[in-house]
Write a protein that holds these residues in place. Sequence first.
Motif, PDB file in Angstrom:
ATOM      1  N   TYR A   1      40.760  32.295  65.002  1.00  0.00           N
ATOM      2  CA  TYR A   1      40.185  31.083  64.434  1.00  0.00           C
ATOM      3  C   TYR A   1      41.255  30.038  64.108  1.00  0.00           C
ATOM      4  O   TYR A   1      42.369  30.367  63.688  1.00  0.00           O
ATOM      5  CB  TYR A   1      39.427  31.406  63.147  1.00  0.00           C
ATOM      6  N   THR A   2      40.872  28.780  64.275  1.00  0.00           N
ATOM      7  CA  THR A   2      41.661  27.664  63.755  1.00  0.00           C
ATOM      8  C   THR A   2      41.007  27.217  62.454  1.00  0.00           C
ATOM      9  O   THR A   2      39.846  26.804  62.444  1.00  0.00           O
ATOM     10  CB  THR A   2      41.682  26.493  64.754  1.00  0.00           C
TER      11      THR A   2
ATOM     12  N   VAL B   1      41.074  24.818  58.954  1.00  0.00           N
ATOM     13  CA  VAL B   1      41.549  23.510  58.509  1.00  0.00           C
ATOM     14  C   VAL B   1      41.116  23.303  57.061  1.00  0.00           C
ATOM     15  O   VAL B   1      39.919  23.374  56.753  1.00  0.00           O
ATOM     16  CB  VAL B   1      40.995  22.373  59.390  1.00  0.00           C
TER      17      VAL B   1
ATOM     18  N   VAL C   1      37.872  16.786  63.637  1.00  0.00           N
ATOM     19  CA  VAL C   1      38.518  18.081  63.855  1.00  0.00           C
ATOM     20  C   VAL C   1      38.121  18.614  65.235  1.00  0.00           C
ATOM     21  O   VAL C   1      36.994  18.434  65.701  1.00  0.00           O
ATOM     22  CB  VAL C   1      38.114  19.070  62.746  1.00  0.00           C
ATOM     23  N   ASN C   2      39.055  19.287  65.889  1.00  0.00           N
ATOM     24  CA  ASN C   2      38.769  19.863  67.196  1.00  0.00           C
ATOM     25  C   ASN C   2      37.580  20.818  67.130  1.00  0.00           C
ATOM     26  O   ASN C   2      37.383  21.513  66.128  1.00  0.00           O
ATOM     27  CB  ASN C   2      39.993  20.624  67.720  1.00  0.00           C
TER      28      ASN C   2
ATOM     29  N   SER D   1      36.714  24.651  65.248  1.00  0.00           N
ATOM     30  CA  SER D   1      37.557  24.894  64.077  1.00  0.00           C
ATOM     31  C   SER D   1      36.671  25.135  62.861  1.00  0.00           C
ATOM     32  O   SER D   1      35.540  24.640  62.789  1.00  0.00           O
ATOM     33  CB  SER D   1      38.478  23.702  63.819  1.00  0.00           C
ATOM     34  N   LYS D   2      37.182  25.900  61.917  1.00  0.00           N
ATOM     35  CA  LYS D   2      36.489  26.158  60.662  1.00  0.00           C
ATOM     36  C   LYS D   2      37.160  25.312  59.582  1.00  0.00           C
ATOM     37  O   LYS D   2      38.348  25.496  59.302  1.00  0.00           O
ATOM     38  CB  LYS D   2      36.538  27.644  60.309  1.00  0.00           C
ATOM     39  N   THR D   3      36.408  24.391  58.985  1.00  0.00           N
ATOM     40  CA  THR D   3      36.995  23.376  58.110  1.00  0.00           C
ATOM     41  C   THR D   3      36.386  23.427  56.723  1.00  0.00           C
ATOM     42  O   THR D   3      35.173  23.618  56.573  1.00  0.00           O
ATOM     43  CB  THR D   3      36.765  21.973  58.707  1.00  0.00           C
TER      44      THR D   3
ATOM     45  N   ALA E   1      45.171  19.688  64.692  1.00  0.00           N
ATOM     46  CA  ALA E   1      43.804  20.106  64.403  1.00  0.00           C
ATOM     47  C   ALA E   1      42.772  19.067  64.803  1.00  0.00           C
ATOM     48  O   ALA E   1      41.571  19.345  64.737  1.00  0.00           O
ATOM     49  CB  ALA E   1      43.669  20.400  62.907  1.00  0.00           C
TER      50      ALA E   1
END
Length: 310
Positions: free
Chosen positions: A30-31, A33, A49-50, A53-55, A181
């Motif tokens: 995972y990415t 943010v 955010v790309n 991604s988990k923000t 990101a």
Amino acid sequence: MTVCIQKPSVDLVNQTAPKKSTVNCTKDGYTLVAIDPRVDNWDVLIAGVNPNSKTILLDHRRDSIEQINELIQTYPNVHSLHLISHGTPGNLQLGSDSLNIEALDRYQDVLKSWSNYFGNASIYIYGCQVAQGIQGQNFVQKLHELTNANIAASTKIIGNCDRSRNWQFDYYLGDINPELAFTSTTLARYSGTFEPIVSFSTTPETLIETEGTLFNFNFELSEAPPEGGLVVSIDGNVPESLSQLDLFAIDVQGGDSLEGDFDFSGFSINITEQNATVSVPVFLDDDTSDAIVNDNTPLTPDDFEVTYSL
């Protein structure tokens, strides 16, 4: 004496970054943010955010490291963690918390546990100038040791502003390939930077010796200063201009460690609160024979103009 101020400018310190590795990071995982809500236009960043991604937007009412820890535990196979916040050398402002080298000691147990979820993960620090100087490098080094993560940070200003556009990390620890990101469109359009803003003003504009005018240097930070304070310098264009002020009667609010420069044209101050003021009267002179400067009276040899810049 008439006082002016110049628009603040920033001199960037050139740093030599450690040589970065060319080893590729795995794309599995995972990415994550984490965005501080006090950065400019945080809603633009979240929208940009790309994909995949988990923000999270940090809640300033809660401990920020705990929130990030919860995110990591929810998505434990971490490829990269991106921390988006204002920064100064050796310091990140995450929500209501200052993450500096002292705070790393307090959170060391939590930070060490992250290595269980990271594998060969990388932490990207977007705060401006976080890796600058010895203080910044020590901070990054300790974060690297505690988390066992690769670290990418910057010695310069990150973001877009009138002075520059920079989205490059220039300080690395570990095997890392830089990645951002946000989408390229967001990076091009985003108009902010991740540095705290220091507003500077002086009041009043004209000091009259026969009245012993009280002169104020006023500072306002866009956020609370980091633990230990934030040192700023005021430069004046007239040597010994501060000698016209009664420095024995100086009053400092919201700061300490006041120090004049070598020719008494300016000074430095360590700002410890979000608002700070240095107040000092001009030396009282009862001699009324000198002309008072106004629109109809030309300058006399005893009158002069000083320009102060931050």
